[in-house]
Design a protein around this motif. Structure first.
Motif, PDB file in Angstrom:
ATOM      1  N   LEU A 209      11.256  25.520  15.887  1.00  0.00           N
ATOM      2  CA  LEU A 209      11.565  26.443  16.981  1.00  0.00           C
ATOM      3  C   LEU A 209      12.765  25.741  17.741  1.00  0.00           C
ATOM      4  O   LEU A 209      12.967  24.619  17.623  1.00  0.00           O
ATOM      5  CB  LEU A 209      10.345  26.493  18.018  1.00  0.00           C
ATOM      6  N   VAL A 210      13.841  26.509  17.950  1.00  0.00           N
ATOM      7  CA  VAL A 210      14.939  26.428  18.574  1.00  0.00           C
ATOM      8  C   VAL A 210      15.347  27.428  19.470  1.00  0.00           C
ATOM      9  O   VAL A 210      15.089  28.744  19.206  1.00  0.00           O
ATOM     10  CB  VAL A 210      16.178  25.978  17.696  1.00  0.00           C
ATOM     11  N   GLY A 211      16.268  27.085  20.851  1.00  0.00           N
ATOM     12  CA  GLY A 211      16.526  28.233  21.489  1.00  0.00           C
ATOM     13  C   GLY A 211      18.015  28.766  21.089  1.00  0.00           C
ATOM     14  O   GLY A 211      18.754  27.740  20.699  1.00  0.00           O
ATOM     15  N   MET A 218      22.607  23.339  16.587  1.00  0.00           N
ATOM     16  CA  MET A 218      20.957  23.438  16.702  1.00  0.00           C
ATOM     17  C   MET A 218      20.471  24.505  15.701  1.00  0.00           C
ATOM     18  O   MET A 218      19.607  24.192  14.763  1.00  0.00           O
ATOM     19  CB  MET A 218      20.405  23.654  17.988  1.00  0.00           C
ATOM     20  N   VAL A 219      20.830  25.971  15.861  1.00  0.00           N
ATOM     21  CA  VAL A 219      20.335  26.964  15.111  1.00  0.00           C
ATOM     22  C   VAL A 219      20.794  26.743  13.716  1.00  0.00           C
ATOM     23  O   VAL A 219      20.090  26.770  12.871  1.00  0.00           O
ATOM     24  CB  VAL A 219      20.788  28.171  15.772  1.00  0.00           C
ATOM     25  N   PRO A 220      22.087  26.696  13.280  1.00  0.00           N
ATOM     26  CA  PRO A 220      22.447  26.263  11.902  1.00  0.00           C
ATOM     27  C   PRO A 220      21.946  25.016  11.463  1.00  0.00           C
ATOM     28  O   PRO A 220      21.415  25.101  10.028  1.00  0.00           O
ATOM     29  CB  PRO A 220      23.972  26.233  12.255  1.00  0.00           C
ATOM     30  N   ASP A 235       5.897  26.207   0.271  1.00  0.00           N
ATOM     31  CA  ASP A 235       5.286  27.798   0.475  1.00  0.00           C
ATOM     32  C   ASP A 235       5.925  28.535   1.663  1.00  0.00           C
ATOM     33  O   ASP A 235       5.710  27.773   2.865  1.00  0.00           O
ATOM     34  CB  ASP A 235       3.734  27.856   0.505  1.00  0.00           C
ATOM     35  N   GLU A 236       6.510  29.469   1.577  1.00  0.00           N
ATOM     36  CA  GLU A 236       7.249  30.248   2.557  1.00  0.00           C
ATOM     37  C   GLU A 236       6.167  30.556   3.684  1.00  0.00           C
ATOM     38  O   GLU A 236       6.448  30.443   4.828  1.00  0.00           O
ATOM     39  CB  GLU A 236       7.961  31.598   2.032  1.00  0.00           C
ATOM     40  N   ASN A 237       4.830  30.694   3.334  1.00  0.00           N
ATOM     41  CA  ASN A 237       3.867  30.905   4.387  1.00  0.00           C
ATOM     42  C   ASN A 237       3.575  30.008   5.229  1.00  0.00           C
ATOM     43  O   ASN A 237       3.009  29.920   6.260  1.00  0.00           O
ATOM     44  CB  ASN A 237       2.712  31.595   3.714  1.00  0.00           C
ATOM     45  N   ASN A 238       4.083  28.756   4.705  1.00  0.00           N
ATOM     46  CA  ASN A 238       3.886  27.406   5.495  1.00  0.00           C
ATOM     47  C   ASN A 238       5.086  27.025   6.471  1.00  0.00           C
ATOM     48  O   ASN A 238       4.871  25.896   6.830  1.00  0.00           O
ATOM     49  CB  ASN A 238       3.229  26.440   4.556  1.00  0.00           C
ATOM     50  N   ILE A 239       6.014  27.834   6.531  1.00  0.00           N
ATOM     51  CA  ILE A 239       6.990  27.435   7.298  1.00  0.00           C
ATOM     52  C   ILE A 239       7.183  28.613   8.364  1.00  0.00           C
ATOM     53  O   ILE A 239       7.384  29.996   7.845  1.00  0.00           O
ATOM     54  CB  ILE A 239       8.405  27.551   6.364  1.00  0.00           C
ATOM     55  N   LYS A 240       7.470  28.373   9.586  1.00  0.00           N
ATOM     56  CA  LYS A 240       7.822  29.271  10.510  1.00  0.00           C
ATOM     57  C   LYS A 240       9.183  28.872  10.967  1.00  0.00           C
ATOM     58  O   LYS A 240       9.535  27.659  11.384  1.00  0.00           O
ATOM     59  CB  LYS A 240       6.945  29.075  11.898  1.00  0.00           C
ATOM     60  N   ASN A 241      10.091  29.784  11.148  1.00  0.00           N
ATOM     61  CA  ASN A 241      11.527  29.313  11.734  1.00  0.00           C
ATOM     62  C   ASN A 241      11.561  30.421  12.662  1.00  0.00           C
ATOM     63  O   ASN A 241      12.027  31.663  12.605  1.00  0.00           O
ATOM     64  CB  ASN A 241      12.645  29.807  10.741  1.00  0.00           C
ATOM     65  N   ILE A 242      11.450  29.980  14.153  1.00  0.00           N
ATOM     66  CA  ILE A 242      11.464  30.697  15.352  1.00  0.00           C
ATOM     67  C   ILE A 242      12.676  30.427  15.923  1.00  0.00           C
ATOM     68  O   ILE A 242      13.241  29.240  16.239  1.00  0.00           O
ATOM     69  CB  ILE A 242      10.322  30.549  16.273  1.00  0.00           C
ATOM     70  N   ILE A 243      13.628  31.434  16.314  1.00  0.00           N
ATOM     71  CA  ILE A 243      14.574  31.229  17.187  1.00  0.00           C
ATOM     72  C   ILE A 243      14.486  32.154  18.534  1.00  0.00           C
ATOM     73  O   ILE A 243      14.405  33.220  18.380  1.00  0.00           O
ATOM     74  CB  ILE A 243      16.088  31.723  16.442  1.00  0.00           C
ATOM     75  N   ILE A 244      14.378  31.459  19.507  1.00  0.00           N
ATOM     76  CA  ILE A 244      14.087  32.185  20.925  1.00  0.00           C
ATOM     77  C   ILE A 244      15.501  32.524  21.589  1.00  0.00           C
ATOM     78  O   ILE A 244      16.283  31.586  21.849  1.00  0.00           O
ATOM     79  CB  ILE A 244      13.620  31.229  21.780  1.00  0.00           C
TER      80      ILE A 244
END
Length: 267
Positions: A209-211, A218-220, A235-244
């Motif tokens: 997670l990053v803002g 940070m985001v790149p 596994d892609e299902n085991n990765i969350k990539n959250i940008i707030i």
């Protein structure tokens, strides 16, 4: 627990003292433990779920950095994560949280696995040895834990996010899941080299997670690391990539987003 004290001086030559109240849950306890790897003593914060005393079951464990900012307004730098307040509301996801305090002026030294060219540091692996070889064995004896890696997570933000990621890549036999908030990958490019050269279990889980209003890199950097993990076969299902969108580098961002990360990691 020691209170922060604010003193107001009045024109009449006297003062009154107001002690800030602790906001820590009743489920929180602390103890000090020798850290021979660091040549010091560390305070460890423990959150046990409300069900703990009345049950005999064993619990998954999340190790978290920067304990001063997790549970208590009294000890926090600029606001707490309110981890305990959130956990107190749960009825179906019981977990033990272990908060490990940073060393104040030694925080950069403790929470960087590699030195920064300008700021130094680089003793993060020694700090992890303290967690793995001193704290975790004590916790697994003193509390009813599920000690296996599949039930053990590690979580942090900023330098703590960097260390949570590093720990899961470097020590998959101990940690299988990482909460990686606003990770300071900028400290040293060697973190990308480590991820690229390591054997990463396909079952490892990463919640990034990053803002969008954090520093330009940070985001790149987060997206670069996410893509690298996918190329490594995680596994892609085991990765969350959250940008707030609009998120800034602060406790507010991390506090507001801890519940979703927690829920996902414990699935």
């Amino acid at each position: 627990m020691k209170s922060l004290v604010f003193t107001f001086l009045f024109l009449f030559g006297f003062s009154i003292t107001i002690a800030a109240q602790s906001t820590a849950s009743k489920q929180i306890s602390t103890f000090k433990i020798e850290a021979p790897q660091l040549n010091t003593y560390k305070t460890i914060w423990v959150y046990t779920p409300k069900s703990y005393e009345a049950s005999s079951k064993h619990y998954p464990v999340i190790y978290m950095f920067d304990a001063q900012n997790l549970f208590d307004e009294e000890t926090s730098y600029v606001g707490e994560w309110k981890v305990d307040e959130y956990l107190d509301t749960l009825t179906n996801k019981d977990v033990i949280i272990i908060g490990i305090e940073h060393g104040n002026e030694k925080r950069l030294e403790e929470l960087t696995p590699y030195p920064h060219e300008k700021h130094g540091g680089g003793q993060g692996d020694t700090f992890l040895q303290f967690i793995i070889n001193t704290v975790k064995p004590h916790i697994d004896v003193a509390y009813r834990t599920q000690p296996e890696a599949e039930h053990t997570s590690i979580f942090g933000a900023s330098l703590g996010g960097l260390m949570a990621f590093y720990a899961t890549i470097k020590y998959p036999e101990t940690f299988s899941k990482a909460g990686v908030f606003s990770p300071s990958f900028w400290v040293n490019d060697k973190i990308f080299e480590l991820a690229s050269s390591s054997e990463i279990p396909k079952t490892s889980k990463f919640y990034f997670l990053v803002g969008s209003k954090e520093s330009d890199s940070m985001v790149p950097d987060q997206e670069k690391m996410v893509n690298l993990l996918k190329e490594k076969g995680v596994d892609e299902n085991n990765i969350k990539n959250i940008i707030i969108k609009g998120g800034e580098h602060n406790e507010k961002l991390w506090s507001e987003n801890f519940p979703k990360a927690f829920e996902w990691l414990l699935q």
